[in-house]
Design a protein around this motif. Sequence first.
Motif, PDB file in Angstrom:
ATOM      1  N   ILE A  42     135.261  90.300  41.408  1.00 59.89           N
ATOM      2  CA  ILE A  42     136.131  91.246  41.211  1.00 59.89           C
ATOM      3  C   ILE A  42     137.418  90.756  40.943  1.00 59.89           C
ATOM      4  N   GLU A  43     137.874  89.617  41.479  1.00 60.42           N
ATOM      5  CA  GLU A  43     139.192  88.884  41.344  1.00 60.42           C
ATOM      6  C   GLU A  43     139.094  87.535  41.723  1.00 60.42           C
ATOM      7  N   GLN A  44     139.913  86.892  41.063  1.00 61.12           N
ATOM      8  CA  GLN A  44     140.248  85.517  41.606  1.00 61.12           C
ATOM      9  C   GLN A  44     141.508  84.983  41.327  1.00 61.12           C
TER      10      GLN A  44
ATOM     11  N   ALA B 220     145.183  92.883  41.919  1.00 65.30           N
ATOM     12  CA  ALA B 220     145.015  93.444  40.449  1.00 65.30           C
ATOM     13  C   ALA B 220     144.053  94.678  40.537  1.00 65.30           C
ATOM     14  N   ASP B 221     142.930  94.291  41.450  1.00 65.96           N
ATOM     15  CA  ASP B 221     141.937  95.055  41.337  1.00 65.96           C
ATOM     16  C   ASP B 221     141.953  96.240  42.631  1.00 65.96           C
ATOM     17  N   ALA B 222     141.338  97.147  42.256  1.00 69.98           N
ATOM     18  CA  ALA B 222     141.308  98.592  43.318  1.00 69.98           C
ATOM     19  C   ALA B 222     140.607  98.134  44.283  1.00 69.98           C
ATOM     20  N   TYR B 223     139.424  97.493  44.283  1.00 69.55           N
ATOM     21  CA  TYR B 223     138.504  96.999  45.252  1.00 69.55           C
ATOM     22  C   TYR B 223     139.230  96.134  46.309  1.00 69.55           C
TER      23      TYR B 223
ATOM     24  N   LEU C  96     142.136  95.109  51.488  1.00 67.69           N
ATOM     25  CA  LEU C  96     143.197  94.682  51.929  1.00 67.69           C
ATOM     26  C   LEU C  96     143.543  95.983  53.005  1.00 67.69           C
ATOM     27  N   ALA C  97     143.540  97.138  52.247  1.00 69.43           N
ATOM     28  CA  ALA C  97     144.043  98.333  53.086  1.00 69.43           C
ATOM     29  C   ALA C  97     143.117  98.457  54.440  1.00 69.43           C
ATOM     30  N   ALA C  98     141.870  97.960  54.382  1.00 69.45           N
ATOM     31  CA  ALA C  98     141.063  98.132  55.470  1.00 69.45           C
ATOM     32  C   ALA C  98     141.264  97.387  56.882  1.00 69.45           C
ATOM     33  N   ILE C  99     142.089  96.283  56.566  1.00 74.17           N
ATOM     34  CA  ILE C  99     142.365  95.486  57.396  1.00 74.17           C
ATOM     35  C   ILE C  99     143.156  96.401  58.687  1.00 74.17           C
TER      36      ILE C  99
ATOM     37  N   THR D 189     135.480  97.736  55.383  1.00 74.83           N
ATOM     38  CA  THR D 189     135.712  98.765  54.805  1.00 74.83           C
ATOM     39  C   THR D 189     135.039 100.054  55.549  1.00 74.83           C
ATOM     40  N   ILE D 190     133.820  99.693  56.054  1.00 75.77           N
ATOM     41  CA  ILE D 190     132.994 100.845  56.709  1.00 75.77           C
ATOM     42  C   ILE D 190     133.838 100.855  57.939  1.00 75.77           C
TER      43      ILE D 190
END
Lengths: 310, 533
Positions: free
Chosen positions: B234-236, B247-250, B255-258, B455-456
């Motif tokens: 996804i991103e590196q 950069a990526d939505a995922y 990060l938001a799920a922490i 996320t779950i």
Amino acid sequence: MWRFIASRVLQAIPVLFIVITLTFFLVRFAPGGPFSTEKAVVPEVKRALEAQYQLDQPLLAQFGSYLTDLVHGDFGPSFKYPGRTVNELIAAGFPATAELGLYALLVAVVLGMAAGIVAALNPNSWRDYVPMSAAMIGICMPTFLLGPLLVLIFGLWLEWLPVSGWGEVSGDKILPSITLGAAYAAYIARLTRSGMLEVLSQDYIRTARAKGLPEYVVVFKHALRGGVIPVVAFLGPAFAGLLSGSFVVETIFQVPGLGRFFVQAAFNRDYTLILGSTVFFAVLIVVFNLLSDVLAAWLNPRLRAGLGVK
Amino acid sequence: MALLEVSHLSVSFHTRNGIARAVDDISFSLEQGQTLGIVGESGSGKSVCCYSLLGLIPRPPGRIDSGTAMFAGRDLLHCSEAELRRVRGDKIAMIFQDPMTSLNPFLRIGEQLIEPLVYHRGQSRDAARKQAIALLEEVGIRNPSQTIDCYPHEFSGGMRQRVMIAMALIAEPQLLIADEPTTALDVTVQRQILELINELRRKRNLAVIFISHDLGVVAGIADQVLVMKDGRMIEQGPVHSLFDNPADAYTRKLLAAIPRGAKSAADRSTNQDLLAVNDLTTRFNIIDHGKSSELIAVNSVSFRLRRGEVLGLVGESGSGKSTLGRSILNLIRPSSGSVCFDGEELVGRDNQQMKPLRRRMQMIFQDPYASLNPRMTIYDTLAEPMLLHGIASKTDVDQQVLKLMDDVGLARAYIRKYPHEFSGGQRQRIAIGRAIATRPEFVVADEPVSALDVTIQKQILELLLTLVERHNLSMLFISHDLAVVRHLCDRIMVMRAGQLLETAATELLWAAPAHEYTRTLLSSSQTELPEAR
């Protein structure tokens, strides 16, 4: 460790007592007796014989005196082999049976474990299907079919091995051992396969591979120890079964073993010999089960700690 | 030149059900002394990616479709098995997630430790043993000349992971692959193991690939981070830029799920006690080394839970928190003490006497894979308690089950499906549905999100908060994860070795922990975002 063994030995006492009691009364309640024959026996002679063997006493008194003798290691006189004691008969027949059983066990362990390991290392390939199909056939095939079949092939057609006997010509012990051991080899092969498959999927096998160990070290040092525990636990009952189940093989190959006496004794209503061999085998089964349990526990460090040795 | 240069790696699994691409066109490079964190949720292919470098994926069904992995002048993906074997454990070593199962239980640890030296270097066993003892000392095993002859089961989880690390490093590899090495450990132990890996890396100029689902952990240890999802990259990038400007939505979603910060929902506690626990003690008889002894799992615990309150219970594994939860519900019979639920004493009741109260108090278990009956459809699982307790009648049970499924966010179409057809998160929704099916007033939730991806986890926590509000539930929430507890609970109890150390309102506990142990716990669990380093 000793506490474990002692408690198992103590548990064996009631087991043996129940075996003795059941056998004693069952054979007595079976119709017929040791001295009933097709020809009419003069009543006085029969009475004299029964008095000699204490058969005229009440059943419970006979049971009591049998138990007393048994505690002293005396199985009593044989009813059908005049002048010989059951102890002598067992001593005469047991060495051949024990030897046959031991060789058969060797055949079973070597063939069975080899086939099981090969199958487990190549699951769902021909190296799995061939030994496992053979094992399935081995379990299904009765010894009275396998024995003559082997005799036919290796004795008569190929003329590689003698067809019967025990310790008379070189190589005459091979066919009886294979015949007796085959079914157990098949069972051990299946136990080994499932045991090894389970262990090979464990995380610590992945660790061993990640360490770059050669495959034979992974299999024989890391996997085998855990994989054979079910086999080791089966060895005790297997050996006991080989010893007590060798009658058919002994008959096919004319082996002078204990199985012969055992079966004849039942036909003859030879009370003391039936009882003697039953008790003897019961003791063997208890002892070998205990031995294999101890060995299986010793192989597992967690249980070994539980046994109080390190 | 980079130590390891992986380019365009693709791995697939060929099974009867078709071909599954586990790793899809992954490239990265790693310098000596650097740490690369690979982050992703379960099933993202992060482990497969690393295992395939060393030929450790089962082939078949696994297959490396394309790519190269240059390591010290050779391509690991196109080596013979024998060459690869010489690299494994010698040049590249691995440590695994679960130290309980990754060491061979049948061999003494000394024997396992010296193997890389014996088989790769042809060293004598005595010399290797000396080196192993020195290394055990270095990784913090006390009294190594004696403990080297112990079996793995004689060590605790953290100690076993230290042994694993020693085993990986004994042949002085250039690269260490650590696959979730701290996931199975308690937070305080987790912190120690991370510090140990970091320290050894500095000392030996070791390159490390650190695989984890836990962004917080990766943030604390990695220089570079690679985010994976469904086998794809996804991103590196460097850890700072990735965490500061994802950069990526995922990545942003991850990060938001922490779980961070205080509870967002209002405190709904009333002044009325729903549950009063007094001097509750639960003992177990255990037989170890042939001797029987007594374990006091819960040691004279007293607390109160108010109606509407979400009360957190935290502690490390073995602290007795699960036993306490089960003792309160009388699923384990307490040895002494009292549990008073809405004025009714529970201790001493048998199953028959518990039944009328069971409806009003329910439990959610940790592992949604193990706690649902695999032979019952969702409908059966949810309808059973309703019929049993007379919540629904035969005529309206279908309607009730559907309503319940709406409540916990399961699509109605799933009603005839079996548990194995669901993901972990959906299964936990079923388990929660089962628990609230009887319309209880009180629920004990025992680590309900610790088996789930981050996320779950967030979704399930939100579901729990919603349900608490909608159904006016009171909850005892058991967890080892302080961030989760903080996010959810009004008050928190800290438990250690069977005893309650302190109880405080959540934010008060964070601001001023009264007990030394609480402070250790809090400092070990801080989610280390890079700026905090």
